[in-house]
Scaffold this motif. Structure first.
Motif, mmCIF file in Angstrom:
data_model
loop_
_atom_site.group_PDB
_atom_site.id
_atom_site.type_symbol
_atom_site.label_atom_id
_atom_site.label_comp_id
_atom_site.label_asym_id
_atom_site.label_seq_id
_atom_site.Cartn_x
_atom_site.Cartn_y
_atom_site.Cartn_z
ATOM 1 N N THR A 161 -13.465 -3.531 -11.432
ATOM 2 C CA THR A 161 -12.948 -2.582 -10.357
ATOM 3 C C THR A 161 -11.336 -2.653 -10.637
ATOM 4 O O THR A 161 -10.744 -3.559 -10.910
ATOM 5 N N TYR A 162 -10.827 -1.422 -10.682
ATOM 6 C CA TYR A 162 -9.614 -1.133 -10.828
ATOM 7 C C TYR A 162 -8.928 -0.733 -9.714
ATOM 8 O O TYR A 162 -9.422 0.012 -8.834
ATOM 9 N N THR A 163 -7.742 -1.397 -9.276
ATOM 10 C CA THR A 163 -7.037 -0.868 -8.098
ATOM 11 C C THR A 163 -5.630 -0.143 -8.536
ATOM 12 O O THR A 163 -4.916 -1.073 -9.291
ATOM 13 N N LEU A 164 -5.342 0.790 -8.199
ATOM 14 C CA LEU A 164 -4.029 1.442 -8.699
ATOM 15 C C LEU A 164 -3.013 1.385 -7.225
ATOM 16 O O LEU A 164 -3.392 1.399 -6.103
ATOM 17 N N TYR A 165 -1.747 1.020 -7.671
ATOM 18 C CA TYR A 165 -0.748 1.075 -6.630
ATOM 19 C C TYR A 165 0.554 1.863 -6.911
ATOM 20 O O TYR A 165 0.617 2.025 -8.124
ATOM 21 N N ASN A 166 0.931 2.485 -5.854
ATOM 22 C CA ASN A 166 2.350 3.156 -5.998
ATOM 23 C C ASN A 166 3.336 2.138 -5.694
ATOM 24 O O ASN A 166 3.530 1.814 -4.832
ATOM 25 N N ARG A 167 4.046 2.094 -6.679
ATOM 26 C CA ARG A 167 5.186 1.169 -6.471
ATOM 27 C C ARG A 167 6.521 2.024 -6.411
ATOM 28 O O ARG A 167 6.619 2.871 -7.423
ATOM 29 N N TYR A 168 7.347 1.759 -5.558
ATOM 30 C CA TYR A 168 8.357 2.660 -5.329
ATOM 31 C C TYR A 168 9.654 2.326 -4.946
ATOM 32 O O TYR A 168 9.875 1.154 -4.579
ATOM 33 N N ILE A 169 10.623 2.983 -5.062
ATOM 34 C CA ILE A 169 12.286 2.532 -4.635
ATOM 35 C C ILE A 169 12.606 4.022 -3.845
ATOM 36 O O ILE A 169 12.521 4.922 -4.269
ATOM 37 N N GLU A 170 13.990 3.613 -3.023
ATOM 38 C CA GLU A 170 14.122 4.910 -2.160
ATOM 39 C C GLU A 170 15.930 4.366 -2.124
ATOM 40 O O GLU A 170 16.090 3.178 -1.829
ATOM 41 N N ILE A 171 16.599 5.405 -2.542
ATOM 42 C CA ILE A 171 18.102 5.367 -2.578
ATOM 43 C C ILE A 171 18.527 6.381 -2.082
ATOM 44 O O ILE A 171 18.447 7.428 -2.221
ATOM 45 N N LEU A 172 19.276 6.007 -0.605
ATOM 46 C CA LEU A 172 19.780 7.177 0.149
ATOM 47 C C LEU A 172 21.257 7.074 0.474
ATOM 48 O O LEU A 172 21.449 5.855 0.955
ATOM 49 N N ALA A 173 21.921 7.887 0.276
ATOM 50 C CA ALA A 173 23.643 7.860 0.707
ATOM 51 C C ALA A 173 23.749 8.695 1.686
ATOM 52 O O ALA A 173 23.450 10.037 1.845
ATOM 53 N N LYS A 174 24.846 8.238 2.701
ATOM 54 C CA LYS A 174 25.075 8.845 3.842
ATOM 55 C C LYS A 174 26.530 8.690 3.998
ATOM 56 O O LYS A 174 27.037 7.771 3.685
ATOM 57 N N ASN A 175 27.339 9.590 4.666
ATOM 58 C CA ASN A 175 28.767 9.576 4.717
ATOM 59 C C ASN A 175 28.943 8.977 6.193
ATOM 60 O O ASN A 175 28.028 8.326 6.809
ATOM 61 N N GLN A 176 30.126 8.748 6.474
ATOM 62 C CA GLN A 176 30.592 8.178 7.692
ATOM 63 C C GLN A 176 30.241 8.709 8.877
ATOM 64 O O GLN A 176 29.997 8.030 9.873
ATOM 65 N N ALA A 177 29.737 9.969 8.742
ATOM 66 C CA ALA A 177 29.471 10.903 10.029
ATOM 67 C C ALA A 177 27.832 10.798 10.081
ATOM 68 O O ALA A 177 27.131 11.267 11.070
ATOM 69 N N GLY A 178 27.048 9.828 9.392
ATOM 70 C CA GLY A 178 25.856 9.849 9.184
ATOM 71 C C GLY A 178 24.881 11.138 8.517
ATOM 72 O O GLY A 178 23.795 10.983 8.689
ATOM 73 N N LYS A 179 25.527 11.938 7.759
ATOM 74 C CA LYS A 179 24.999 13.031 7.166
ATOM 75 C C LYS A 179 24.661 12.457 5.688
ATOM 76 O O LYS A 179 25.183 11.875 4.936
ATOM 77 N N GLU A 180 23.438 12.837 5.351
ATOM 78 C CA GLU A 180 22.784 12.680 4.136
ATOM 79 C C GLU A 180 23.521 13.270 2.914
ATOM 80 O O GLU A 180 23.621 14.469 3.231
ATOM 81 N N LEU A 181 23.794 12.505 2.236
ATOM 82 C CA LEU A 181 24.486 13.246 0.940
ATOM 83 C C LEU A 181 23.671 13.378 -0.351
ATOM 84 O O LEU A 181 23.574 14.403 -0.940
ATOM 85 N N TRP A 182 22.914 12.282 -0.712
ATOM 86 C CA TRP A 182 21.990 12.414 -1.711
ATOM 87 C C TRP A 182 20.839 11.278 -1.592
ATOM 88 O O TRP A 182 21.113 10.439 -0.838
ATOM 89 N N ARG A 183 19.901 11.610 -2.405
ATOM 90 C CA ARG A 183 18.780 10.650 -2.337
ATOM 91 C C ARG A 183 18.105 10.670 -3.744
ATOM 92 O O ARG A 183 17.807 11.845 -4.198
#
Length: 209
Positions: A139-161
């Motif tokens: 039996t093979y079990t596959l997993y999705n391993r992930y990272i998330e990096i999200l940048a926001k400015n002081q006003a809370g607006k998303e800059l990049w991800r």
């Protein structure tokens, strides 16, 4: 000639058993990055926070991966803020794993026996009948391993991800997250039109003397 073959088989077996053959694992990685076209994306001062509500920022594992992310950001020209409230950007970071597939496969393979022939040890196949084969399931079990990096400015607006993921059987995030972070380096603060597929080799840790 058979003696040479036997010696070759013996040496190969010894190499495998003693671990002298360096085996470097490779990982297929997908990177997806997006930026806000209406905001300044230049590197600034920053602080790092956990993106997921259930992630413990004080946990040893999070601190370990955050240290690597800090090195990456510093190389990009970002500077750690001395006080969190003064940071021009907040970098939200998280990682995780999801089960995506489980499959059971049936295999059939011939039985192999060994014997002596003219005083030389060599492998030979048993009779090719149904009784000389055996089947087994795995039996093979596959997993999705992930990272998330999200940048926001002081006003809370998303800059990049940047989202990086890799599908495989291992659940060892302690080992895989650093590989995913390595894959994110070239895409921080950048935009990809579509996910970029990479193949990365794992880094072998140096033994301490």
């Amino acid at each position: 000639m058979r003696k040479v073959i036997y010696q070759a088989i013996t040496i190969s077996a010894l190499i495998l058993l003693t671990g002298c053959t360096p085996i470097v694992n490779k990982y297929r990685v997908s990177v997806d990055a997006i930026t806000n076209p209406n905001e300044n994306l230049a590197p600034t001062s920053y602080q790092i926070k956990a993106l997921g509500k259930n992630t413990d920022e004080n946990g040893l594992e999070f601190q370990r991966h955050t240290a690597q992310l800090i090195n990456i950001l510093n190389e990009k020209g970002y500077t750690p803020s001395k006080a969190g409230h003064l940071a021009e950007q907040t970098i939200y970071f998280d990682y995780g794993i999801d089960k995506v597939k489980e499959e059971t496969r049936t295999y059939s393979q011939p039985n192999i026996s060994f014997g002596f022939y003219h005083n030389y040890y060599h492998p030979f196949w048993s009779d090719f009948t149904y009784s000389s084969y055996h089947t087994y399931q795995k039996t093979y079990t596959l997993y999705n391993r992930y990272i998330e990096i999200l940048a926001k400015n002081q006003a809370g607006k998303e800059l990049w991800r940047v989202d990086v993921s890799s599908v495989g059987e291992s659940k060892d995030l302690k080992h895989i997250v650093p590989i995913l972070l390595d894959a994110s380096k070239e895409y921080i603060g950048k935009n990809t039109e579509r996910p970029v597929n990479l193949v990365l080799k794992e880094k072998r840790e140096k033994k301490r003397k």
